[in-house]
Scaffold this motif. Structure first.
Motif, PDB file in Angstrom:
ATOM      1  N   ARG A   1       0.821  -1.210   0.000  1.00 38.20           N
ATOM      2  CA  ARG A   1       0.000   0.000   0.000  1.00 38.20           C
ATOM      3  C   ARG A   1       0.853   1.257   0.000  1.00 38.20           C
TER       4      ARG A   1
ATOM      5  N   MET B   1      -7.154  -0.729  -3.654  1.00 36.85           N
ATOM      6  CA  MET B   1      -6.495  -1.525  -2.618  1.00 36.85           C
ATOM      7  C   MET B   1      -6.006  -0.693  -1.441  1.00 36.85           C
TER       8      MET B   1
ATOM      9  N   SER C   1      -7.893  -1.536   1.698  1.00 37.15           N
ATOM     10  CA  SER C   1      -7.693  -2.809   2.383  1.00 37.15           C
ATOM     11  C   SER C   1      -6.989  -2.602   3.717  1.00 37.15           C
ATOM     12  N   ARG C   2      -7.278  -3.473   4.651  1.00 39.89           N
ATOM     13  CA  ARG C   2      -6.587  -3.458   5.944  1.00 39.89           C
ATOM     14  C   ARG C   2      -5.815  -4.749   6.174  1.00 39.89           C
ATOM     15  N   ASP C   3      -5.757  -5.589   5.161  1.00 41.89           N
ATOM     16  CA  ASP C   3      -5.061  -6.865   5.320  1.00 41.89           C
ATOM     17  C   ASP C   3      -3.576  -6.685   5.074  1.00 41.89           C
TER      18      ASP C   3
ATOM     19  N   PHE D   1      -4.166 -10.143   1.056  1.00 49.37           N
ATOM     20  CA  PHE D   1      -4.144  -8.894   0.299  1.00 49.37           C
ATOM     21  C   PHE D   1      -4.136  -9.179  -1.197  1.00 49.37           C
TER      22      PHE D   1
ATOM     23  N   GLU E   1      -7.460 -10.472  -2.346  1.00 47.88           N
ATOM     24  CA  GLU E   1      -8.424  -9.377  -2.425  1.00 47.88           C
ATOM     25  C   GLU E   1      -8.341  -8.641  -3.765  1.00 47.88           C
TER      26      GLU E   1
ATOM     27  N   ILE F   1     -16.515  -9.932  -1.240  1.00 45.99           N
ATOM     28  CA  ILE F   1     -16.014  -8.743  -1.947  1.00 45.99           C
ATOM     29  C   ILE F   1     -16.411  -8.792  -3.418  1.00 45.99           C
TER      30      ILE F   1
ATOM     31  N   LEU G   1     -13.911  -3.295   0.917  1.00 46.57           N
ATOM     32  CA  LEU G   1     -12.675  -3.866   1.452  1.00 46.57           C
ATOM     33  C   LEU G   1     -12.486  -3.530   2.930  1.00 46.57           C
TER      34      LEU G   1
END
Length: 235
Positions: free
Chosen positions: A74, A168, A171-173, A178, A181, A228, A234
């Motif tokens: 990220r 993306m 996202s928090r993964d 990730f 996703e 999703i 997400l």
């Protein structure tokens, strides 16, 4: 503009997440720079990963403390978006992704429908047994859950477009989910995807996969990916 930032100017660059890869990352950068500028996100390394990467000609962003591959990606995506890049190629810092495959991956993005995600597809039967079984089972589970063939969902060797990078960031993964996703988001948004064959490289490193735990975790990831793909956010 500082020389390190100038390195990533242009439509596409390589984003390389790295954690304690000082012995290997120099060669990865050298070979990557034959094709693309490189941005390394040093994810809380305790060795000289950042210094080796800079000496090799890459730009380096240091993330402290260690936060995981998803968080590192990220950071790289945000930097690429801020600089107006149209896409990035992600590859690992440990040498398991051959930079010589970069032209083939980039050619995959040049298809008529311009895939938002191009995944480097590995050859599972060339992997150590535990990894092979894990990947084959994961591929079957995810394909069944999403209702379409997903030839390789865990390969981190990818070309990722601007729209997907932006999505993306929600996202928090921070782990392997990730990358799953990304596939689910493309299905949710109707963005085209493609898979391109790449070399499958494994040395003598010991696998850290624990089959029962990995299966349990992947089932949970698969369920979330299905939600999703069907419209869930997400975050």
């Amino acid at each position: 503009m500082p020389a390190s930032q100038a390195a990533t100017r242009g439509p596409i660059c390589a984003v390389i997440p790295a954690h304690d890869e000082a012995p290997r990352i120099g060669e990865v950068i050298r070979r990557t720079l034959e094709h693309l500028p490189a941005l390394v996100v040093d994810d809380g390394s305790s060795d000289s990963t950042a210094e080796v990467a800079r000496a090799g000609g890459a730009e380096v962003i240091e993330q402290r403390p260690n936060q995981g591959k998803g968080a590192a990606l990220r950071v790289g995506f945000r930097a690429a978006l801020e600089r107006g890049l149209e896409a990035v190629v992600t590859l690992d810092a440990d040498g398991q992704h051959d930079p010589a495959d970069l032209p083939a991956l980039l050619a995959g993005r040049s298809a008529a429908d311009t895939p938002e995600l191009v995944v480097g597809q590995r050859v599972f039967h060339q992997m150590p047994l535990v990894r092979r079984a894990s990947n084959e089972l994961g591929t079957w589970l995810l394909s069944a859950a999403l209702g379409r063939s997903i030839p390789d969902n865990q390969s981190g060797y990818r070309v990722i477009g601007r729209r997907l990078m932006g999505a993306m960031l929600e996202s928090r993964d921070d782990g392997f989910a990730f990358e799953v996703e990304m596939i689910a988001v493309c299905l949710r948004e109707g963005w085209p995807m493609a898979w391109v064959p790449i070399r499958t490289i494994y040395a003598d490193e010991r696998s850290h996969i624990r089959p029962l735990r990995h299966l349990r975790d992947f089932v949970a990831v698969t369920r979330r990916a299905r939600r999703i793909a069907r419209g869930a956010p997400l975050g």
